[in-house]
Write a protein that holds these residues in place. Sequence first.
Motif, mmCIF file in Angstrom:
data_model
loop_
_atom_site.group_PDB
_atom_site.id
_atom_site.type_symbol
_atom_site.label_atom_id
_atom_site.label_comp_id
_atom_site.label_asym_id
_atom_site.label_seq_id
_atom_site.Cartn_x
_atom_site.Cartn_y
_atom_site.Cartn_z
ATOM 1 N N ALA A 108 3.589 13.492 -9.143
ATOM 2 C CA ALA A 108 4.188 12.174 -8.917
ATOM 3 C C ALA A 108 4.753 11.946 -7.511
ATOM 4 C CB ALA A 108 5.262 11.895 -9.957
ATOM 5 N N VAL A 109 4.261 12.652 -6.496
ATOM 6 C CA VAL A 109 4.708 12.435 -5.123
ATOM 7 C C VAL A 109 3.954 11.244 -4.553
ATOM 8 C CG1 VAL A 109 4.739 13.440 -2.796
ATOM 9 C CG2 VAL A 109 5.263 14.849 -4.775
ATOM 10 N N ARG A 110 4.669 10.403 -3.781
ATOM 11 C CA ARG A 110 4.026 9.271 -3.118
ATOM 12 C C ARG A 110 4.834 8.858 -1.895
ATOM 13 N NH1 ARG A 110 5.020 3.486 -5.857
ATOM 14 N NH2 ARG A 110 7.006 3.233 -4.827
ATOM 15 N N THR A 111 4.188 8.065 -1.022
ATOM 16 C CA THR A 111 4.878 7.532 0.143
ATOM 17 C C THR A 111 5.663 6.297 -0.266
ATOM 18 O OG1 THR A 111 3.054 6.075 0.773
ATOM 19 C CG2 THR A 111 3.042 8.312 1.706
ATOM 20 N N ARG A 112 6.459 5.797 0.674
ATOM 21 C CA ARG A 112 7.138 4.532 0.408
ATOM 22 C C ARG A 112 6.103 3.413 0.475
ATOM 23 N NH1 ARG A 112 8.312 1.272 4.736
ATOM 24 N NH2 ARG A 112 7.960 2.142 6.799
ATOM 25 N N ASP A 159 0.833 -1.199 0.000
ATOM 26 C CA ASP A 159 0.000 0.000 0.000
ATOM 27 C C ASP A 159 0.865 1.246 0.000
ATOM 28 O OD1 ASP A 159 -2.610 -1.321 0.338
ATOM 29 O OD2 ASP A 159 -1.798 -1.916 2.279
ATOM 30 N N PHE A 160 0.381 2.287 -0.667
ATOM 31 C CA PHE A 160 1.038 3.594 -0.644
ATOM 32 C C PHE A 160 0.009 4.660 -0.952
ATOM 33 C CE2 PHE A 160 1.459 1.961 -4.939
ATOM 34 C CZ PHE A 160 1.211 3.043 -5.766
ATOM 35 N N ASN A 220 -2.539 1.607 7.509
ATOM 36 C CA ASN A 220 -2.340 2.750 8.404
ATOM 37 C C ASN A 220 -0.984 3.407 8.197
ATOM 38 O OD1 ASN A 220 -4.858 2.389 9.575
ATOM 39 N ND2 ASN A 220 -4.070 0.998 11.113
ATOM 40 N N GLY A 221 0.037 2.632 7.857
ATOM 41 C CA GLY A 221 1.382 3.175 7.670
ATOM 42 C C GLY A 221 1.447 4.274 6.628
ATOM 43 N N PRO A 222 0.999 4.004 5.386
ATOM 44 C CA PRO A 222 1.089 5.055 4.383
ATOM 45 C C PRO A 222 0.179 6.245 4.662
ATOM 46 C CG PRO A 222 -0.012 3.128 3.473
ATOM 47 C CD PRO A 222 0.530 2.748 4.819
#
Length: 69
Positions: A39-43, A29-30, A50-52
């Motif tokens: 184009a910004v995203r989490t790891r 998941d991200f 819940n993490g992202p």
Amino acid sequence: MIVHNVEGLLPCPFCGSPAELVTNSSRDDFVRCTNKTCAVRTRLHHESVNGPIMQWNTRVGDQKPENTR
């Protein structure tokens, strides 16, 4: 990829566009900006969604200083 409709995601901190939670084919998941030119995203997170979400919604001003004297 599966795009989830999640309430409570803050807008992109760089361009202000809405964000979305995505699960890829590896079941990671991200959260990403919906503006394709940003184009910004989490790891990637594979533990839970819940993490992202927590990572995306954290802003610099939200962090509390550690052991300030």
